[in-house]
Design a protein around this motif. Structure first.
Motif, PDB file in Angstrom:
ATOM      1  N   GLY A 117       0.793  -1.228   0.000  1.00 21.61           N
ATOM      2  CA  GLY A 117       0.000   0.000   0.000  1.00 21.61           C
ATOM      3  C   GLY A 117       0.819   1.268   0.000  1.00 21.61           C
ATOM      4  O   GLY A 117       0.266   2.373  -0.003  1.00 21.61           O
ATOM      5  N   SER A 118       2.139   1.154  -0.025  1.00 21.55           N
ATOM      6  CA  SER A 118       2.984   2.349   0.023  1.00 21.55           C
ATOM      7  C   SER A 118       2.983   3.088  -1.307  1.00 21.55           C
ATOM      8  O   SER A 118       3.086   2.487  -2.373  1.00 21.55           O
ATOM      9  N   GLU A 119       2.884   4.398  -1.220  1.00 21.19           N
ATOM     10  CA  GLU A 119       3.034   5.269  -2.380  1.00 21.19           C
ATOM     11  C   GLU A 119       4.158   6.278  -2.189  1.00 21.19           C
ATOM     12  O   GLU A 119       4.597   6.905  -3.152  1.00 21.19           O
ATOM     13  N   LYS A 120       4.624   6.436  -0.931  1.00 19.23           N
ATOM     14  CA  LYS A 120       5.556   7.523  -0.633  1.00 19.23           C
ATOM     15  C   LYS A 120       6.666   7.070   0.317  1.00 19.23           C
ATOM     16  O   LYS A 120       6.914   7.693   1.349  1.00 19.23           O
ATOM     17  N   SER A 121       7.337   5.969  -0.026  1.00 23.83           N
ATOM     18  CA  SER A 121       8.472   5.529   0.789  1.00 23.83           C
ATOM     19  C   SER A 121       9.677   6.428   0.508  1.00 23.83           C
ATOM     20  O   SER A 121      10.001   6.715  -0.648  1.00 23.83           O
ATOM     21  N   GLU A 158       7.552   6.103   5.399  1.00 20.26           N
ATOM     22  CA  GLU A 158       6.464   6.088   4.415  1.00 20.26           C
ATOM     23  C   GLU A 158       5.625   7.323   4.701  1.00 20.26           C
ATOM     24  O   GLU A 158       4.906   7.380   5.708  1.00 20.26           O
ATOM     25  N   ALA A 160       2.986   8.885   3.383  1.00 22.49           N
ATOM     26  CA  ALA A 160       1.524   8.857   3.459  1.00 22.49           C
ATOM     27  C   ALA A 160       1.079   8.236   4.778  1.00 22.49           C
ATOM     28  O   ALA A 160       0.172   8.748   5.447  1.00 22.49           O
ATOM     29  N   LYS A 258      10.948   3.399  -5.643  1.00 20.49           N
ATOM     30  CA  LYS A 258      10.268   2.372  -6.425  1.00 20.49           C
ATOM     31  C   LYS A 258      11.171   1.144  -6.460  1.00 20.49           C
ATOM     32  O   LYS A 258      12.406   1.264  -6.256  1.00 20.49           O
TER      33      LYS A 258
END
Length: 281
Positions: A117-121, A158, A160, A258
């Motif tokens: 569910g990570s978008e902003k590591s 992370e 978010a 990414k």
């Protein structure tokens, strides 16, 4: 001294890097590096050993976290002036203290797993401080006498989870592998002034963080003294003292990890780290 742990995950042995750069096996002399095993008394027992008589580890293989476990994993937020500016935050008037789950500890060269569910590591090179003597209500002048040593930490975050999901920062900081630590625990006698250390981080070969610890808003002595007014610090506790500017959250446009991205971290005199980001299975 430069202390380290080597071997497969979960089977690490304690070791010491000698003056020739060879790893010496300490497993016959100490159980591991955690808690009281990194107290000043324990470190003095290691110093008293005949290092030349310890077995040489010709091929140490994997290097693990320099600490097997920690009683507490503390972090200091927004502690570099330029980092506070890049996030749009006012410089804090007192140290911002938060926790990272101790289960986030990982080796300095292990992969970093981007959580589900990570978008902003994001990445954060930080100076780590390891406590070697109980500290409660200590003065700033006396604070560094409670520090056993220093290490490199990547305080993975992370954003978010940390900022957009409510509550405290801890859940954005604590995913498994989000605490690469080491390669060495460098004892405090080898770091006469922790406020003069250069530190940097490269992402895919590009330098994105490049600063030194003089940019800290609150120095190590002030942090240790301040924290000891609210809690008792104990041997083996680790404090990540904040990150300089150059994190992905502060870029325009923002940039986050990414799978396949590679981070390379270094702090002057404390060694280097390298992690590849991989997707959660």
């Amino acid at each position: 001294m430069k202390l380290l742990r080597f071997g497969p995950a979960g089977q690490e042995k304690p070791g010491l890097l000698d003056s020739d750069g060879q790893v010496r096996d300490l497993s016959g002399a100490v159980p591991d590096f955690a808690g009281d095993a990194v107290s000043f008394e324990a470190l003095d027992r290691i110093r008293a050993l005949d290092i030349a008589s310890l077995p040489v580890v010709a091929e140490p293989g994997r290097i693990g976290s320099c600490l097997a476990s920690v009683p507490n994993f503390y972090c200091i937020g927004l502690n570099y002036a330029k980092h506070a500016a890049e996030t749009g935050a006012e410089p804090p008037k007192e140290p911002i203290i938060f926790n990272k789950a101790t289960s986030a500890l990982s080796g300095p060269f292990d992969p970093v797993v981007i959580p589900r569910g990570s978008e902003k590591s994001d990445w954060e090179v930080e100076l780590g401080v390891v406590i070697g003597r109980e500290a409660s209500y200590v003065s700033q002048a006396d604070a560094l006498s409670h520090v056993a040593g220093y290490c490199v930490i990547n305080d993975m975050s992370e954003r978010a989870f940390q900022i957009e999901r409510g509550g405290q920062w801890v859940k954005g900081k604590s995913a498994p592998t989000f605490g690469p630590t080491g390669p060495w625990l460098v004892t405090a006698d080898e770091v006469p002034d922790p406020q003069t250390l250069g530190l940097s981080l490269k992402l895919n070969g590009e330098t994105v963080q490049d600063s030194d610890t003089s940019d800290m808003i609150f120095g190590v002595a002030e942090i240790v003294s301040y924290m000891s007014q609210f809690m008792k610090l104990v041997p083996g506790d680790i404090i990540a003292t904040g990150t300089p500017s150059g994190v992905g959250m502060g870029m325009s446009p923002q940039r986050f990890l990414k799978p396949g991205d590679v981070m390379e971290l270094t702090i002057q005199g404390l060694g280097e780290q390298r992690q590849e980001a991989i997707a959660a299975s």
